[in-house]
Design a protein around this motif. Structure first.
Motif, PDB file in Angstrom:
ATOM      1  N   LEU A   1       0.830  -1.211   0.000  1.00 46.07           N
ATOM      2  CA  LEU A   1       0.000   0.000   0.000  1.00 46.07           C
ATOM      3  C   LEU A   1       0.861   1.256   0.000  1.00 46.07           C
ATOM      4  O   LEU A   1       0.571   2.227  -0.706  1.00 46.07           O
ATOM      5  CB  LEU A   1      -0.932  -0.011   1.214  1.00 46.07           C
TER       6      LEU A   1
ATOM      7  N   ALA B   1       0.974   4.177  -2.834  1.00 46.06           N
ATOM      8  CA  ALA B   1       0.739   5.586  -2.521  1.00 46.06           C
ATOM      9  C   ALA B   1       1.878   6.463  -3.027  1.00 46.06           C
ATOM     10  O   ALA B   1       1.652   7.560  -3.552  1.00 46.06           O
ATOM     11  CB  ALA B   1       0.558   5.758  -1.012  1.00 46.06           C
TER      12      ALA B   1
ATOM     13  N   GLU C   1      -4.461   6.758   0.274  1.00 45.66           N
ATOM     14  CA  GLU C   1      -4.663   5.797  -0.808  1.00 45.66           C
ATOM     15  C   GLU C   1      -5.859   6.235  -1.639  1.00 45.66           C
ATOM     16  O   GLU C   1      -6.730   6.976  -1.153  1.00 45.66           O
ATOM     17  CB  GLU C   1      -4.883   4.388  -0.258  1.00 45.66           C
TER      18      GLU C   1
ATOM     19  N   SER D   1      -4.634   7.412   5.145  1.00 42.44           N
ATOM     20  CA  SER D   1      -4.264   6.166   5.814  1.00 42.44           C
ATOM     21  C   SER D   1      -3.622   6.417   7.169  1.00 42.44           C
ATOM     22  O   SER D   1      -3.985   5.778   8.163  1.00 42.44           O
ATOM     23  CB  SER D   1      -3.305   5.357   4.927  1.00 42.44           C
TER      24      SER D   1
END
Length: 407
Positions: free
Chosen positions: A37, A41, A63, A73
């Motif tokens: 993740l 990003a 995100e 996040s």
């Protein structure tokens, strides 16, 4: 550490190892984004980092699960630089630099539970409001609140606000149940934290858009009448410069075109087909200002010079009009204020402002005015092209809050 000792920038993929170390040091393991993740990003420019002496001291990670939605996040700041505005600056810059995947504003949301007052205050201070309680399977006392950033200016009813203690779970869920209620502040009530919940007034978009289209049509119609009158005088005068006549002819055409565009906006509103009302209105606004209003105003001292034959009063009028245009260009009422400005655009604005004085001086001294007219036409055409094709949709006034109390 002094506030000037740190700076912010968009994080790069090469920052991944140091960001992982920063998050591991400052956040609970449960909220640290996964490596996948975090890498995604970074690839989408959704990470802002604050650094001091080339070392990261804070970051904001988001995100984008869909092209129209960004979810924050994590927000992390090292303990040594907290309470210096690092998180606020990072979050504000991230919101301003969210990649636009379409002409519509991207929804930016975040989650913060009722046991996170610091995060809640940060979100509220950066233009977020709490819209609803998210019912999860957690068994703790904390309630997760959904926050979203407000791009549009909306009004709250000053007589429909109330305070709810953060610990009052049932009352908080009941207060946020209506779609027009939201958390707008976190205050202290009887020594305990409490949310201020306000009711937002719901405007009718169709009525507002209909009024805007009608105002645009009325405005362009008035400008067309004035330009037509001035053009009639130009044709009856044997000494009127031909190049200025051509400028007025172009202004007439552009104003008629803006009327057609505004009429198209009315038709779009009536049919409600493609939801392109904002784009159409931008075309009408730009064409009416740079094709109609400004050529008309700039031509006024030229017309006065032909009628009066007095160079002194002509130049006084021209200088006053130049000063008025310069003030207007820098005010929040101008079309240019609604778009991002560059240095080259500022140069075009300066030339537009001095054009009345320059054109009047040329006509009053019986100097050839073709170069001035050609340059003015090129400047106005360039600005029209810039705002129509090189800029996005018209923005609201950024200095105003995302919500206001209607007086």
């Amino acid at each position: 550490m002094d506030m000037t000792a740190w700076s912010t920038r968009t994080a790069r993929p090469a920052d991944l190892p140091r960001l992982r170390a920063l998050l591991a040091e400052t956040c609970d393991a449960a909220v640290v984004p996964s490596s996948t993740l975090l890498a995604d990003a970074l690839a989408h420019d959704l990470v802002r980092v604050a650094e001091s002496s080339d070392e990261p001291v804070g970051c904001v990670v988001a995100e984008m699960p869909s092209p129209g939605h960004v979810r924050l996040s994590v927000i992390a700041v090292r303990s040594g630089v907290r309470r210096q505005g690092v998180a606020s600056r990072l979050l504000t810059e991230l919101v301003q630099r969210i990649p636009q995947k379409s002409s519509e504003p991207v929804l930016i949301s975040a989650m913060a539970d009722t046991e996170q007052p610091t995060v809640t205050r940060l979100l509220l201070a950066c233009g977020f409001i709490g819209t609803r309680v998210m019912r999860t399977s957690g068994t703790g006392d904390a309630l997760p609140i959904h926050f979203q950033h407000k791009f549009r200016v909306e009004y709250i009813d000053p007589d429909a606000r109330h305070l709810v203690h953060v610990s009052a779970r049932e009352q908080l869920m009941e207060s946020l149940a209506p779609a027009d209620h939201a958390i707008t502040a976190l205050v202290t009530l009887s020594g305990a934290p409490a949310f201020e919940i306000a009711r937002f007034e719901r405007d009718d978009p169709a009525t507002l858009q209909s009024g805007e289209a009608a105002a645009g049509i009325a405005f362009s119609g008035s400008i067309l009448a004035a330009v037509t009158f001035l053009l009639g005088f130009a044709f009856t005068s044997t000494s009127f410069p031909d190049d200025v006549r051509l400028l007025l002819i172009g202004a007439t055409f552009s104003t008629v075109l803006s009327l057609i565009v505004y009429a198209s906006a009315s038709g779009e509103l009536a049919r409600i087909r493609s939801n392109s009302f904002g784009k159409i209105m931008k075309w009408g606004n730009v064409l009416s200002e740079y094709g109609g209003v400004l050529p008309l105003v700039i031509s006024l001292p030229v017309t006065y010079a032909q009628v009066s034959g007095n160079p002194w009063t002509t130049m006084v009028l021209a200088v006053v009009l130049s000063a008025a245009i310069a003030w207007y260009e820098h005010s929040e009422f101008s079309i240019a204020f609604r778009f991002r400005r560059s240095r080259s655009e500022i140069a075009l604005m300066v030339f537009t402002a001095v054009s009345p004085a320059l054109g009047a001086a040329l006509v009053a001294t019986e100097t050839t005015s073709w170069p001035w007219t050609a340059a003015l036409t090129a400047v106005l055409a360039t600005r029209t092209w810039l705002y129509l094709f090189r800029r996005g949709s018209e923005r609201g006034i950024t200095e105003r809050r995302q919500w206001q109390i209607r007086e």
